[in-house]
Design a protein around this motif. Structure first.
Motif, mmCIF file in Angstrom:
data_model
loop_
_atom_site.group_PDB
_atom_site.id
_atom_site.type_symbol
_atom_site.label_atom_id
_atom_site.label_comp_id
_atom_site.label_asym_id
_atom_site.label_seq_id
_atom_site.Cartn_x
_atom_site.Cartn_y
_atom_site.Cartn_z
ATOM 1 N N ARG A 174 0.812 -1.213 0.000
ATOM 2 C CA ARG A 174 0.000 0.000 0.000
ATOM 3 C C ARG A 174 0.850 1.270 0.000
ATOM 4 O O ARG A 174 0.630 2.180 0.802
ATOM 5 C CB ARG A 174 -0.977 -0.002 1.162
ATOM 6 C CG ARG A 174 -1.883 -1.221 1.158
ATOM 7 C CD ARG A 174 -3.134 -0.964 1.924
ATOM 8 N NE ARG A 174 -3.940 -2.150 2.048
ATOM 9 C CZ ARG A 174 -4.890 -2.506 1.187
ATOM 10 N NH1 ARG A 174 -5.130 -1.784 0.134
ATOM 11 N NH2 ARG A 174 -5.584 -3.598 1.393
ATOM 12 N N ASP A 209 -3.981 -1.188 7.002
ATOM 13 C CA ASP A 209 -4.487 -0.556 5.791
ATOM 14 C C ASP A 209 -4.399 0.953 5.956
ATOM 15 O O ASP A 209 -4.920 1.508 6.923
ATOM 16 C CB ASP A 209 -5.935 -0.993 5.577
ATOM 17 C CG ASP A 209 -6.345 -1.004 4.131
ATOM 18 O OD1 ASP A 209 -5.579 -0.508 3.296
ATOM 19 O OD2 ASP A 209 -7.437 -1.496 3.846
ATOM 20 N N SER A 255 -3.385 5.075 3.933
ATOM 21 C CA SER A 255 -3.231 5.933 2.766
ATOM 22 C C SER A 255 -2.546 7.210 3.240
ATOM 23 O O SER A 255 -2.454 7.455 4.443
ATOM 24 C CB SER A 255 -4.613 6.246 2.177
ATOM 25 O OG SER A 255 -4.526 7.079 1.056
ATOM 26 N N GLU A 314 -11.874 -0.452 4.589
ATOM 27 C CA GLU A 314 -10.724 -1.001 3.882
ATOM 28 C C GLU A 314 -10.329 -0.040 2.777
ATOM 29 O O GLU A 314 -11.164 0.680 2.238
ATOM 30 C CB GLU A 314 -11.078 -2.355 3.266
ATOM 31 C CG GLU A 314 -11.104 -3.441 4.306
ATOM 32 C CD GLU A 314 -10.773 -4.780 3.722
ATOM 33 O OE1 GLU A 314 -9.660 -4.948 3.201
ATOM 34 O OE2 GLU A 314 -11.637 -5.655 3.810
ATOM 35 N N SER A 315 -9.053 -0.062 2.473
ATOM 36 C CA SER A 315 -8.505 0.750 1.396
ATOM 37 C C SER A 315 -8.912 2.222 1.514
ATOM 38 O O SER A 315 -9.443 2.808 0.582
ATOM 39 C CB SER A 315 -8.945 0.179 0.043
ATOM 40 O OG SER A 315 -8.208 0.758 -0.990
#
Length: 177
Positions: free
Chosen positions: A34, A93, A95, A139-140
């Motif tokens: 990721r 997870d 970002s 998620e994500s």
């Protein structure tokens, strides 16, 4: 490895920008995944953030970072993303994003880590909770800013099973979402 495109139809292989390390968090028997690259607003340096874990995904789940002077250059692995007290950003997870003024790492469990001016550590951890109103998190997680609104996009935490995506808007990174 990295690929780049000017038009999203034609792609150039930029090569390996962060090789496996000889040992440690991105060494053998480890997973690094990721990856997200942010151009640090105050320094112009490119910082790659990624999730690191053992091969079972059960131990040492944390956010790590590496730096480069160019977006497609060789990144130098720095280690865990920590605060001044040494507390790691321990999530799987994740970002990362910059809104042009600040940079952030966001996680599946609704944490927003506001990064220090040099983007090498975090200065605050705001738990915005279940962004989508579901206690399972997302998620994500992906966040972007359009105009004056932030948008958090994700899907329900169902592992590999298909599920719906959702988005939640907010006027600030710390919500309310």
């Amino acid at each position: 490895s990295m690929s780049s495109s000017q038009d999203m139809a034609n792609w150039k292989n930029e090569g390996i920008i962060l090789p496996q390390q000889a040992s440690g968090m991105l060494g053998p028997n480890r997973k690094g995944e990721r990856p997200h690259i942010v151009k640090c607003p105050s320094t112009g340096e490119f910082v790659l953030y990624a999730h690191s874990a053992d091969v079972t995904y059960q131990a040492d789940k944390e956010v790590v970072y590496a730096t480069s002077t160019t977006v497609n250059g060789q990144y130098s692995f720095k280690g865990s993303l920590t605060n001044a007290g040494g507390t790691i950003a321990a999530h799987s997870d994740m970002s990362a994003l910059s809104d042009g003024n600040n940079a952030y790492v966001v996680t599946e469990s609704g944490h927003v880590y506001t990064l220090a001016a040099d983007c090498h550590s975090w200065v605050s951890d705001t738990s915005v909770g279940a962004v989508n109103g579901d206690s399972g998190g997302s998620e994500s997680p992906t966040v972007f800013k359009a105009g004056s609104t932030f948008y958090w996009i994700g899907s329900y935490k169902t592992g590999w099973r298909a599920n719906n995506n959702f988005y939640s808007p907010a006027s600030a990174m710390t919500g309310p979402w």
